[in-house]
Design an enzyme around this catalytic site. Sequence first.
Site, PDB file in Angstrom:
ATOM      1  N   HIS A  23      58.677  17.086  42.340  1.00 48.37           N
ATOM      2  CA  HIS A  23      57.393  17.953  42.878  1.00 48.37           C
ATOM      3  C   HIS A  23      57.305  17.824  44.131  1.00 48.37           C
ATOM      4  CE1 HIS A  23      54.608  17.508  38.581  1.00 48.37           C
ATOM      5  NE2 HIS A  23      55.621  18.573  38.620  1.00 48.37           N
ATOM      6  N   GLU A  44      53.991  26.041  46.533  1.00 41.50           N
ATOM      7  CA  GLU A  44      55.415  25.594  46.983  1.00 41.50           C
ATOM      8  C   GLU A  44      56.560  26.540  47.293  1.00 41.50           C
ATOM      9  OE1 GLU A  44      57.212  22.574  43.464  1.00 41.50           O
ATOM     10  OE2 GLU A  44      55.341  23.576  42.730  1.00 41.50           O
ATOM     11  N   GLY A  92      52.696  19.238  33.943  1.00 42.58           N
ATOM     12  CA  GLY A  92      53.514  18.320  34.633  1.00 42.58           C
ATOM     13  C   GLY A  92      53.186  17.212  35.765  1.00 42.58           C
ATOM     14  N   ARG A 133      54.431  15.241  28.325  1.00 41.88           N
ATOM     15  CA  ARG A 133      55.120  13.480  28.777  1.00 41.88           C
ATOM     16  C   ARG A 133      54.517  12.395  28.442  1.00 41.88           C
ATOM     17  NH1 ARG A 133      57.246  16.721  33.799  1.00 41.88           N
ATOM     18  NH2 ARG A 133      58.973  18.186  33.183  1.00 41.88           N
ATOM     19  N   ASN A 158      63.065  30.798  42.671  1.00 38.06           N
ATOM     20  CA  ASN A 158      63.128  30.004  41.585  1.00 38.06           C
ATOM     21  C   ASN A 158      63.547  30.430  40.384  1.00 38.06           C
ATOM     22  OD1 ASN A 158      62.572  27.460  40.055  1.00 38.06           O
ATOM     23  ND2 ASN A 158      60.403  27.670  40.228  1.00 38.06           N
ATOM     24  N   GLY A 190      48.579  18.901  37.001  1.00 42.43           N
ATOM     25  CA  GLY A 190      49.521  20.001  36.361  1.00 42.43           C
ATOM     26  C   GLY A 190      49.711  19.473  34.739  1.00 42.43           C
ATOM     27  N   GLU A 246      43.290  21.787  40.963  1.00 39.88           N
ATOM     28  CA  GLU A 246      42.224  22.340  41.771  1.00 39.88           C
ATOM     29  C   GLU A 246      41.677  23.255  40.606  1.00 39.88           C
ATOM     30  OE1 GLU A 246      45.157  25.879  42.594  1.00 39.88           O
ATOM     31  OE2 GLU A 246      46.820  23.946  43.444  1.00 39.88           O
ATOM     32  N   PHE A 305      45.365  21.576  29.260  1.00 38.85           N
ATOM     33  CA  PHE A 305      44.161  20.600  29.236  1.00 38.85           C
ATOM     34  C   PHE A 305      42.971  21.119  28.886  1.00 38.85           C
ATOM     35  CE2 PHE A 305      47.737  18.320  31.486  1.00 38.85           C
ATOM     36  CZ  PHE A 305      47.241  16.556  31.307  1.00 38.85           C
ATOM     37  N   ARG A 336      64.939  27.069  45.112  1.00 41.77           N
ATOM     38  CA  ARG A 336      63.867  25.950  44.579  1.00 41.77           C
ATOM     39  C   ARG A 336      65.262  25.036  44.172  1.00 41.77           C
ATOM     40  NH1 ARG A 336      61.244  23.824  40.043  1.00 41.77           N
ATOM     41  NH2 ARG A 336      59.958  21.870  40.125  1.00 41.77           N
TER      42      ARG A 336
HETATM   43  P1  AMP Z   1      50.246  23.956  36.611  1.00 36.62           P
HETATM   44  O1  AMP Z   1      51.369  23.004  36.014  1.00 36.62           O
HETATM   45  O2  AMP Z   1      50.293  23.358  37.594  1.00 36.62           O
HETATM   46  O3  AMP Z   1      50.462  25.483  36.026  1.00 36.62           O
HETATM   47  O4  AMP Z   1      48.616  23.359  35.161  1.00 36.62           O
HETATM   48  C1  AMP Z   1      48.571  24.256  34.036  1.00 36.62           C
HETATM   49  C2  AMP Z   1      47.374  23.075  33.481  1.00 36.62           C
HETATM   50  O5  AMP Z   1      45.925  23.149  34.327  1.00 36.62           O
HETATM   51  C3  AMP Z   1      47.619  23.500  32.536  1.00 36.62           C
HETATM   52  O6  AMP Z   1      47.005  22.814  30.853  1.00 36.62           O
HETATM   53  C4  AMP Z   1      45.674  23.815  32.593  1.00 36.62           C
HETATM   54  O7  AMP Z   1      45.086  23.847  31.224  1.00 36.62           O
HETATM   55  C5  AMP Z   1      45.178  22.926  33.138  1.00 36.62           C
HETATM   56  N1  AMP Z   1      44.163  24.177  34.172  1.00 36.62           N
HETATM   57  C6  AMP Z   1      44.171  25.260  34.620  1.00 36.62           C
HETATM   58  N2  AMP Z   1      42.664  25.244  34.658  1.00 36.62           N
HETATM   59  C7  AMP Z   1      41.547  24.530  34.197  1.00 36.62           C
HETATM   60  C8  AMP Z   1      40.062  24.141  34.271  1.00 36.62           C
HETATM   61  N3  AMP Z   1      39.119  24.901  34.656  1.00 36.62           N
HETATM   62  N4  AMP Z   1      40.247  23.155  34.149  1.00 36.62           N
HETATM   63  C9  AMP Z   1      40.774  21.735  33.217  1.00 36.62           C
HETATM   64  N5  AMP Z   1      42.350  22.499  32.982  1.00 36.62           N
HETATM   65  C10 AMP Z   1      43.216  23.886  33.839  1.00 36.62           C
END
Ligand code: AMP
Length: 397
Positions: A180, A385, A212, A241, A7, A210, A335, A285, A91
Amino acid sequence: MKILVINCGSSSLKYQLIDMDNESVIAKGLCERIGIEGSKLTHKPTGKSEFVVESPMPDHSVAIQLVMDALSDADHGVIASTDEISAIGHRVLHAGMIYSDSIVVNEDVKRVIRECFDLGPLHNPANLMGIEACEKVMPGKPNVAVFDTAFGMSMPEKAYTYAIPHEYLEKYSVRRYGFHGTSHMFVSGEAIKFGGLDPEKAKVIVCHLGNGASISASIGGKCVDTSMGLTPLEGLIMGTRSGDVDPAVLQFIMNKEGLDINQMLNILNKKSGVLGMSGGVSSDFRDIAKAAEEGNHLAEVALDAFRYRVAKYIGAYTAAMNGVDAIAFTAGVGENDVETRKAICEYLGYLGVEIDDEANNCRGKNQVISSKDSKVKVMLIPTNEELAIARETLALV
Ligand code: AMP
């Protein structure tokens, strides 16, 4: 059979070597600062200790060569020689309207990836560099392009056509594509298997939440709608975004602040979402949830609005499919964030959705989180992915 998954970003390269006999990761890693001073490779062989190589990487070919050296290193390596790698899966962001499936790379495929540079200006050039670097370092090995837009290509015209003059679709392929796609394809497929649903007819909504974020509706594993558009800016509220906004907002702010369109789009892509809504608290988040808990009103509104928009899209997609059999949550927030899943599902009582709090209190594994009386199966399905790319590659070679 061992498959290398690549990737590529403009200055980075992530990789995983996967043994397809048991779909296990043999090694993974990341090259950073390619073409910039201070290049670094972090290599993580499964079951052995991680190691770091700090060495100049003027381009992606040098980075790939360093990855090959790391994979076959006498001490830290995981293979005797690169002959053990059967194929490479890449990717690739955008295939325009040309490809709706993964494909073995040849000169035509590279030409299409090049022709789509203006549709994916940040990613497609880097993706092509990764392919050409692999061709140079491992001549003769098959490279497979797995497109992030492929899943969305099964959308019907009514879902992918923007209500703007038709000539822009004809002349410039301006339509909704969705992104995605590899994740939505993987998670909808896993949800059908894990939930014991009808593989031909199951109506599934996947919430990829996530940094995104996007959401898709599929019937029998074929996408019928998805929230991202010509670019990943459309749809849900994300980390940075905005997702959907009235386009007139752009002109209004540009006039008031004296901005040009590039500056405005930069704000919508990088400074909006929960980061912008919270007044700059964070795009993460977890930070937003913590600030909301501590009484920060803007963070609370950002989190509420994020969840509300997901629930609205679930309602819209249920209507689009005239029903829904399963809703699957995936990616960082989907997740891991027990509260967000619960809050979204609280909007869905009218669909007969019932969450089992005990089952929902889990992270990072396939799990049904709805109660046994729930009319819709709600699931947590971790995305993968890289494995999806490796499976596509295996199927083609
Ligand atoms: P990703 O782009 O799929 O890697 O997701 C990243 C986002 O998942 C970030 O904003 C993290 O804060 C959020 N995240 C990961 N673990 C947690 C959790 N236990 N509770 C809330 N948000 C989470």
